[in-house]
Every structure is written in structure tokens, then in C-alpha cells.
Design an enzyme around this catalytic site. Structure first.
Site, PDB file in Angstrom:
ATOM      1  N   ASP A 174       0.862  -1.191   0.000  1.00  0.00           N
ATOM      2  CA  ASP A 174       0.000   0.000   0.000  1.00  0.00           C
ATOM      3  C   ASP A 174       0.892   1.233   0.000  1.00  0.00           C
ATOM      4  O   ASP A 174       2.069   1.157   0.369  1.00  0.00           O
ATOM      5  CB  ASP A 174      -0.913   0.015   1.234  1.00  0.00           C
ATOM      6  CG  ASP A 174      -1.809   1.252   1.263  1.00  0.00           C
ATOM      7  OD1 ASP A 174      -2.416   1.569   0.224  1.00  0.00           O
ATOM      8  OD2 ASP A 174      -1.889   1.921   2.310  1.00  0.00           O
ATOM      9  N   SER A 175       0.308   2.358  -0.371  1.00  0.00           N
ATOM     10  CA  SER A 175       1.055   3.617  -0.324  1.00  0.00           C
ATOM     11  C   SER A 175       1.488   3.936   1.108  1.00  0.00           C
ATOM     12  O   SER A 175       2.447   4.671   1.302  1.00  0.00           O
ATOM     13  CB  SER A 175       0.177   4.746  -0.861  1.00  0.00           C
ATOM     14  OG  SER A 175      -1.020   4.814  -0.120  1.00  0.00           O
ATOM     15  N   CYS A 193      -4.222  -1.203  -2.275  1.00  0.00           N
ATOM     16  CA  CYS A 193      -4.425   0.244  -2.368  1.00  0.00           C
ATOM     17  C   CYS A 193      -5.272   0.480  -3.613  1.00  0.00           C
ATOM     18  O   CYS A 193      -4.912   0.027  -4.704  1.00  0.00           O
ATOM     19  CB  CYS A 193      -3.080   0.946  -2.516  1.00  0.00           C
ATOM     20  SG  CYS A 193      -3.190   2.709  -2.848  1.00  0.00           S
ATOM     21  N   GLU A 243      -5.343   9.072   8.889  1.00  0.00           N
ATOM     22  CA  GLU A 243      -3.908   8.919   9.197  1.00  0.00           C
ATOM     23  C   GLU A 243      -3.548   9.611  10.510  1.00  0.00           C
ATOM     24  O   GLU A 243      -2.631   9.185  11.193  1.00  0.00           O
ATOM     25  CB  GLU A 243      -3.059   9.450   8.051  1.00  0.00           C
ATOM     26  CG  GLU A 243      -3.337   8.688   6.771  1.00  0.00           C
ATOM     27  CD  GLU A 243      -2.125   8.154   6.061  1.00  0.00           C
ATOM     28  OE1 GLU A 243      -1.098   8.807   6.067  1.00  0.00           O
ATOM     29  OE2 GLU A 243      -2.256   7.057   5.464  1.00  0.00           O
ATOM     30  N   CYS A 251     -11.666   2.965  -0.658  1.00  0.00           N
ATOM     31  CA  CYS A 251     -10.348   3.409  -0.187  1.00  0.00           C
ATOM     32  C   CYS A 251     -10.063   2.658   1.104  1.00  0.00           C
ATOM     33  O   CYS A 251     -10.955   2.503   1.952  1.00  0.00           O
ATOM     34  CB  CYS A 251     -10.349   4.915   0.064  1.00  0.00           C
ATOM     35  SG  CYS A 251      -8.824   5.484   0.834  1.00  0.00           S
ATOM     36  N   HIS A 298      -8.674   3.407   3.721  1.00  0.00           N
ATOM     37  CA  HIS A 298      -8.793   4.145   4.989  1.00  0.00           C
ATOM     38  C   HIS A 298     -10.236   4.282   5.469  1.00  0.00           C
ATOM     39  O   HIS A 298     -10.466   4.499   6.653  1.00  0.00           O
ATOM     40  CB  HIS A 298      -8.231   5.558   4.816  1.00  0.00           C
ATOM     41  CG  HIS A 298      -6.745   5.615   4.685  1.00  0.00           C
ATOM     42  ND1 HIS A 298      -6.059   4.947   3.697  1.00  0.00           N
ATOM     43  CD2 HIS A 298      -5.812   6.262   5.431  1.00  0.00           C
ATOM     44  CE1 HIS A 298      -4.768   5.202   3.828  1.00  0.00           C
ATOM     45  NE2 HIS A 298      -4.587   5.987   4.863  1.00  0.00           N
TER      46      HIS A 298
HETATM   47  N1  DGL Z   1      -4.512   3.524   0.166  1.00  0.00           N
HETATM   48  C1  DGL Z   1      -5.047   4.501  -0.744  1.00  0.00           C
HETATM   49  C2  DGL Z   1      -6.317   3.959  -1.418  1.00  0.00           C
HETATM   50  O1  DGL Z   1      -6.851   2.983  -1.021  1.00  0.00           O
HETATM   51  C3  DGL Z   1      -5.323   5.811  -0.109  1.00  0.00           C
HETATM   52  C4  DGL Z   1      -4.108   6.514   0.447  1.00  0.00           C
HETATM   53  C5  DGL Z   1      -3.325   7.365  -0.533  1.00  0.00           C
HETATM   54  O2  DGL Z   1      -3.886   8.316  -1.120  1.00  0.00           O
HETATM   55  O3  DGL Z   1      -2.139   7.087  -0.675  1.00  0.00           O
HETATM   56  O4  DGL Z   1      -6.780   4.519  -2.365  1.00  0.00           O
END
Ligand code: DGL
Length: 274
Positions: free
Chosen positions: A10-11, A73, A158, A192, A194
Site C-alpha cells: 500500500d502507499s 491500495c 492517518e 479506499c 482508509h
Molecule cells: N490507500 C489509498 C487507497 O486505497 C489511499 C491513500 C493514498 O492516497 O495514498 O486509495
């Protein structure tokens, strides 16, 4: 060929919510998590940047002996997965596999909705890519998908701001916009990693008849099913219940929020992947 863990990328932190479900449903498998926190967020970055970063991450996970990598992600799945699968894998590692998190949801969205009106909440990058609408049309052509980008939600989560009056304001703002575009929505996809952390606030602010679909357990069920259908990949996955965590940031910055996202203690090592 050396066996190895299942890679999860993931990012940053969000993929840990997916990893949590993967380890719940597939506890015996080893998992190697990589968060590119030093370069996050990806949600507002261009296609070429997300593709470059995601490819570097996948290649790094391959170097850790992963035969299967889950891009946990949505933004990276939307902007980089197809190019990696179609252009890079055949050249660099034809025997390995990379999967994303969008397809498992789009396969079932059409069956969950009763009236065919589905809403998507996601990052700006995921919304702009139209990946959800393209995929949903493949599986359920009649579905009417309405999208809303919620760029402020990722930073809120976050910072572990998930249920207070400030958060409620930003959640209400985007839900109002989404439902004003289509008041008939009966199924809401949290597109997403999050957003499941905002679930209590989201639930309070949508009509009772709306079903909310989170990603983690759907992706985990889909991976379990994939492993059962692909013994040639499954047999290369080690099964000692081991979890390893890596981040491109420093562990001092990563470990505490990561433990919140994963639901138990995380101790990561810092790596350079570019
Ligand atoms: N993990 C990213 C997603 O699911 C969101 C976080 C980011 O923007 O890096 O889209």
C-alpha cells in the site's frame, strides 16, 4: 524456485486494514507488508508517478521471494495494476502474479444492490481513473454508479481522527454531495483502504436502507478462492503464520499508526525501494 510470503503493498498505512482481514481468513500463510509511507499519499498523484512507485514496490516484494503480491491500495490498483500485469510481468516475472483490490468489489456490487443504484467513495485518483465504473460495467452492465472523491478523509484517518464532530462535518459534506447526485443509492462502496475506519460516522449519516460495502473481508475471501483455484501459485507460498512489516519511512513514524490500522502491534523495518 524458492518459496516465499504473500506480498501486500500500500502507499502507506491503509493496506494494513486489508492485511488484517487477510491474516484473519488465511492465518497459516506468511505475509510481507510494504508501506511506501515516505512517498504517500498516492491519491492525488499522476498516473505515471503512481505507476512508477507501484512497480518499484512490486519488484521489491518479488526480491523478498513473494510469488503473489496483493496491491492493497485502490489508487495503485486503479492506476498501475493493469500496466504491471500486461506489460511488466510477462517480461520480468511471468511466473508471478499481482492482484488488486478493485475487482473483488466490482464483481459483487451488482448482486448486492437491489435497485441498481451504487455509490462510490474514493480518492480523487481512483475516481478520475473510472476504474470502478469500467469494471462494474463488465460484471453488471445495468448498474448506475455515482462517484464522490473525498480527499480529506485519508489525512483524517492517518491522524487517527475517526469519530468526533470535526470528522462528522467532513463526512457529512461528502455524503450530502453524493446523495444529492443520486438520492436512490442503496449500496455504498468504500473504495479506499482508509474509509472503513470512518464506518461509525458514515453509518450515522446515510439512510438506514443503504448497505455499506467495505473491502477487507471481500478481498480476503477472493484471495482464498484465488489460491484454491491456482495451486501453481499457492504451492510457492510459505505457511508459518509469519508477518513481516517494511516501510520506506522510519519505524518511529510508522509503528504507532500502523498498529492502530492493523489492530495489533506492528514493528517495521525501514527500506529503500527506488
Ligand atoms: N490507500 C489509498 C487507497 O486505497 C489511499 C491513500 C493514498 O492516497 O495514498 O486509495
Amino acid at each position: 524456485m524458492a518459496m516465499g510470503p504473500i506480498g501486500v503493498f500500500d502507499s502507506g498505512f491503509g493496506g494494513l486494514s486489508v492485511l488484517q482481514k487477510l491474516t484473519e481468513i488465511l492465518p497459516e500463510y506468511d505475509f510481507c507488508y510494504l508501506g511506501d509511507n515516505a512517498r504517500a499519499p498516492y491519491g492525488t498523484r499522476s498516473f505515471s508517478t503512481v505507476y512508477k512507485y507501484t512497480k518499484e514496490a512490486v519488484l521489491w516484494l518479488f526480491s523478498k521471494k513473494c510469488h503473489l503480491v496483493v496491491i492493497a491500495c485502490n489508487t495503485a490498483s486503479a492506476k498501475a495494476l493493469r500496466s504491471i500485469q500486461q506489460n511488466d510481468l510477462p517480461l520480468v516475472a511471468p511466473e508471478k502474479r499481482v492482484l488488486g483490490v478493485i475487482r473483488p468489489l466490482t464483481e459483487i456490487a451488482g448482486y448486492i444492490s437491489r435497485n441498481g443504484h451504487v455509490g462510490l467513495l474514493a480518492t480523487s485518483g481512483t475516481v478520475r481513473s473510472s476504474s470502478y465504473s469500467i469494471e462494474i460495467q463488465k460484471f453488471s452492465p445495468g448498474i448506475h454508479l455515482t462517484q464522490e472523491a473525498c480527499p480529506i478523509w485519508v489525512p483524517l484517518v492517518e491522524y487517527m481522527e475517526v469519530d468526533n464532530s470535526g470528522v462528522e462535518y467532513f463526512v457529512q459534506q461528502h455524503l450530502k454531495k453524493l446523495f444529492s447526485k443520486d438520492p436512490e443509492i442503496d449500496t455504498l462502496i468504500l473504495g479506499c483502504t482508509h474509509y472503513p475506519f470512518l464506518l461509525p460516522v458514515i453509518k450515522r449519516n446515510v439512510p438506514d436502507n443503504v448497505q455499506i460495502v467495505s473491502q477487507g473481508s471481500i478481498v480476503a475471501d477472493s484471495l482464498k478462492n484465488y489460491l484454491s483455484r491456482h495451486p501453481e501459485i499457492e504451492q510457492n507460498c510459505t505457511k508459518n503464520g509469519k508477518r513481516e512489516f517494511y516501510t520506506t519511512e522510519s519505524p518511529e513514524v510508522f509503528d504507532s499508526p500502523a498498529s492502530f490500522f492493523f489492530g495489533s502491534e506492528v514493528r517495521a523495518q525501514q527500506v529503500v525501494i527506488s
